[in-house]
Design a protein around this motif. Structure first.
Motif: not given
Length: 229
Positions: A46-51, A55-58
């Motif tokens: 999940q942390v990698q998905v949030l990172k 990167m996409l500004g979200m």
């Protein structure tokens, strides 16, 4: 002969289709949606998905609410500051109070409407060049398309989000939960600076430094209060 073979194939094809056997697909959802393991989903956390979203500004911020035991009025407040002075304050919450309606099993035909108290607020943000879009969501409703304009005065100046971990409500008091602030120029070291702490509740001095030095920032708060009789 060729025509005969073609006719024979047409004759046998419906039989082959009719004789197909069906089996329950035992694959996992991941295996069904990514048959060739292109995204290697089982190794992504999940942390990698949030990172990746960052990167996409979200960004996504979940703010838990201390449990309620009665109905109160409830609002979410967005306050803008420039050079230490408050320039704008407005409501960005759709909810009128701290309750929401729902149907058991999400079935309005078989069940009567029920009520419960809110237990969290969620904020979604999308960073663009000159502004950031804000979406406020709770079980009571969603308000999106809120624009946070950026005021940059030099190259390299940027904005960042910071949050508070201590967000328990106190009656009639605005409780800050998020800050969106611009960096500032440190004349002593000739660098662009910003608050280092992620949790503003854990470091009062750094939080104070940011609010005193950031030339432009937004504070998102919520307030719980009683209806005036």
């Amino acid at each position: 002969m060729k025509n005969y073979s073609f006719l024979l194939l047409l004759y046998l094809f419906p039989i082959a289709v009719f004789c197909q056997t069906y089996h329950k697909d035992q694959r996992t959802i991941i295996e069904k949606e990514d048959e060739h393991n292109r995204f290697n989903a089982e190794s992504v956390n999940q942390v990698q998905v949030l990172k990746a979203l960052e990167m996409l500004g979200m960004n996504i911020f979940n703010i838990p609410l201390q449990p309620f035991d009665k109905r109160y009025l409830f609002d979410v407040i967005l306050t803008e500051y420039q050079n230490g002075e408050r320039v704008k304050r407005r409501s960005v919450g759709l909810m009128n109070d701290n309750t929401y309606r729902y149907y058991k099993d999400n079935d309005p035909f078989a069940n009567k409407m029920s009520f419960d108290y809110l237990d969290k607020i969620t904020f979604f943000t999308k960073d663009l060049d000159s502004l950031t879009l804000l979406k406020v969501e709770s079980y009571a409703g969603t308000l999106q398309g809120i624009k946070l304009q950026k005021h940059r005065s030099r190259l390299g100046q940027d904005y960042s989000w910071r949050s508070y971990s201590k967000t328990n409500w106190v009656l009639n008091l605005e409780i800050p939960v998020l800050v969106y602030a611009s960096s500032w120029w440190d004349k002593r070291y000739n660098i662009e600076r910003f608050c280092g702490t992620v949790d503003l509740s854990s470091n009062i001095l750094e939080a104070k430094e940011m609010l005193e030095n950031s030339p432009h920032y937004y504070v998102i708060s919520y307030i719980v209060y009683e209806e005036k009789k």
